[in-house]
Design a protein around this motif. Structure first.
Motif, short mmCIF file in Angstrom:
data_model
loop_
_atom_site.label_atom_id
_atom_site.label_comp_id
_atom_site.label_asym_id
_atom_site.label_seq_id
_atom_site.Cartn_x
_atom_site.Cartn_y
_atom_site.Cartn_z
N GLU A 64 30.98 40.19 39.72
CA GLU A 64 32.34 39.94 40.18
C GLU A 64 32.52 38.46 40.53
O GLU A 64 33.55 37.85 40.20
CB GLU A 64 32.64 40.79 41.42
CG GLU A 64 34.07 40.64 41.91
CD GLU A 64 34.37 41.55 43.08
OE1 GLU A 64 35.51 41.50 43.57
OE2 GLU A 64 33.47 42.30 43.51
N ARG A 68 35.19 35.57 38.84
CA ARG A 68 36.13 34.74 39.60
C ARG A 68 35.86 33.25 39.34
O ARG A 68 36.77 32.45 39.21
CB ARG A 68 36.03 35.03 41.09
CG ARG A 68 36.31 36.46 41.50
CD ARG A 68 37.80 36.78 41.53
NE ARG A 68 38.38 37.00 40.21
CZ ARG A 68 38.23 38.14 39.53
NH1 ARG A 68 37.52 39.13 40.02
NH2 ARG A 68 38.78 38.27 38.34
N GLU A 71 37.18 32.07 36.03
CA GLU A 71 38.62 31.78 36.10
C GLU A 71 38.84 30.43 36.78
O GLU A 71 39.67 29.63 36.33
CB GLU A 71 39.33 32.89 36.88
CG GLU A 71 39.30 34.24 36.19
CD GLU A 71 39.79 35.36 37.09
OE1 GLU A 71 40.08 35.08 38.28
OE2 GLU A 71 39.87 36.50 36.62
N GLN A 72 38.11 30.19 37.88
CA GLN A 72 38.25 28.94 38.62
C GLN A 72 37.85 27.75 37.74
O GLN A 72 38.52 26.71 37.73
CB GLN A 72 37.36 28.99 39.87
CG GLN A 72 37.39 27.74 40.72
CD GLN A 72 38.64 27.66 41.58
OE1 GLN A 72 39.38 28.63 41.69
NE2 GLN A 72 38.87 26.51 42.19
N GLN A 193 44.98 38.92 41.08
CA GLN A 193 43.97 37.90 40.81
C GLN A 193 43.66 37.10 42.07
O GLN A 193 42.49 36.84 42.38
CB GLN A 193 44.44 36.96 39.70
CG GLN A 193 43.42 35.87 39.36
CD GLN A 193 43.86 35.00 38.19
OE1 GLN A 193 44.59 35.45 37.32
NE2 GLN A 193 43.40 33.76 38.16
N THR A 197 40.09 36.97 44.07
CA THR A 197 39.42 35.70 44.31
C THR A 197 39.09 35.52 45.79
O THR A 197 37.99 35.13 46.16
CB THR A 197 40.29 34.53 43.83
OG1 THR A 197 40.52 34.66 42.42
CG2 THR A 197 39.60 33.19 44.10
N THR A 200 36.23 37.68 46.81
CA THR A 200 34.96 37.13 46.31
C THR A 200 34.50 35.96 47.17
O THR A 200 33.32 35.85 47.52
CB THR A 200 35.11 36.68 44.85
OG1 THR A 200 35.46 37.82 44.04
CG2 THR A 200 33.81 36.08 44.33
#
Length: 414
Positions: A64, A68, A71-72, A193, A197, A200
């Motif tokens: 997971e 994230r 994406e970052q 989303q 994030t 996480t």
């Protein structure tokens, strides 16, 4: 390697050792993760940025978390690409020595050297050019923002005075120094989303990831560049939500659970607390008529004289015809050093005003206020306050410009 399958190549066993494995053989062909205005971002670029984030933030990766961070990483690379494209459009060039100097500054702030940073990144399998690319984009964007908006940002004397008075008022109250991590969420629409994030991020913080490092990589707040450190603030000036959070903290180092706030999701950490450290400084001139010289006539004349003072330079001239009067320049003295009677008398005076005549052990006295200032930890000068206000306005304009660039750009995610 297609971008959608990139995460799968990083996840097996969920171990950092797998993520930071040796570089792939030269014959492996890297895929395209995204195209920004016809300029590609490769899966290698994304993977290197993910490694940099994990290394600098001290994060322990799992499936997971990696999703994230992917994406970052991609989001950061897209924004940097837009920034560097704008820099080229405006013929802004960043010299490599500027990047190197910025790296040296980063190393110095962390008690390290440029060589040690290079070695640490290399040992983690991170190409130093990944960090240099990030810094290059930051420098170019700062030049662009200052060039475009710097001359337009105006901070009035009244704004400085009001802001500084607010800081001074807050500094006279109990204060907290907080860390913050803000994950932005759309005002309307799907926030899943952003929720994923922030959860996480919270999980990694709970597992011991350093708050400042995580804030630098993930937070959308202006404080991100300072590791999320918001500086000292009066508790009364915080939002009600944040006040409720810190009311539950019993000691520095505690971290809140994520909370929904306007604009996104917030995690707050308590760095430190302190009581008021503000001391009011007064510039005073003391006028004394000794008890042995007091007469009704002298009292009347002295009362009339102190009531007509218009300049601290003219105090002696106003009372020189009153026999026995002594004038003493006390200079600058802390209000807390004055006896209650005098401190209460000067409270509320405007500069170049005198107190009424006071009966003291020395005789009849009046105190002329020539100036007033406040000293204490965290009280900015007028120049510092102006810089802060300018910085806030430029930060807002910078984010707005970047959002416009992103909206107008042709971005294809693969």
């Amino acid at each position: 390697m297609a971008f959608k399958s990139l995460i799968c190549s990083l996840v097996p066993a969920f171990a950092a050792a797998m993520l930071f494995a040796a570089p792939a053989p030269a014959q492996q062909v890297e895929g395209i993760a995204a195209v920004v205005n016809d300029e590609p971002i490769t899966t290698l670029d994304v993977r290197n940025r993910m490694m940099l984030i994990l290394t600098s933030a001290g994060i322990q990766p799992d499936e997971e978390t990696l999703a994230r961070i992917q994406e970052q990483a991609l989001d950061g690379l897209i924004e940097e690409t837009l920034q560097l494209q704008s820099a080229r459009d405006f013929e802004v060039e960043v010299e490599e020595e500027e990047v190197t100097e910025s790296l040296r500054d980063i190393a110095a702030r962390n008690g390290s050297t440029l060589e040690e940073i290079d070695q640490d990144l290399a040992s983690a399998g991170v190409d130093i050019e990944t960090l240099r690319h990030q810094i290059r984009a930051e420098i170019a964007w700062q030049i662009l923002v200052n060039g475009r908006y710097g001359s337009r940002v105006r901070v009035s004397d009244n704004q400085i005075e009001v802001a500084r008075e607010r800081v001074i008022e807050g500094a006279s109250e109990p204060q907290v120094r907080l860390g913050e991590i803000l994950i932005e969420a759309p005002g309307s629409g799907d926030t899943s989303q952003a929720e994923a994030t922030i959860q996480t991020v919270f999980q990694q913080l709970s597992q011991g990831a350093p708050f400042p490092a995580v804030a630098r990589q993930f937070s959308a707040a202006p404080s991100a560049s300072a590791g999320g450190d918001t500086g000292w603030q009066a508790i009364s000036q915080l939002s009600p939500q944040v006040q409720q959070i810190i009311a539950q903290f019993s000691q520095p180092g505690q971290i809140s659970r994520p909370v929904r706030v306007p604009g996104g999701y917030l995690i707050v950490a308590l760095i430190d607390r302190r009581d008021s450290s503000v001391v009011e400084q007064l510039e005073l001139i003391q006028i004394t008529l000794p008890g042995s010289r007091i007469t009704e006539d002298a009292r009347t004349r002295l009362s009339r004289a102190v009531g007509s003072i218009e300049s601290c330079d003219a105090v002696e001239a106003r009372v020189e015809n009153i026999e026995g009067v002594l004038v003493t320049d006390l200079g600058t003295i802390g209000a807390n050093a004055l006896v209650d009677t005098i401190r209460n008398a000067v409270t509320g005076l405007e500069p170049v005003e005198a107190t009424p005549l006071l009966e003291t052990a020395a005789g009849l006295q009046s105190f002329v206020l020539c100036g007033r200032s406040v000293e204490g930890a965290g009280i900015p000068s007028e120049d510092q306050m102006e810089d802060q206000l300018r910085g806030q306005q430029l930060s807002l304009l910078s984010r707005r410009w970047l959002r416009d660039l992103r909206r107008e750009a042709t971005i294809e995610i693969r």
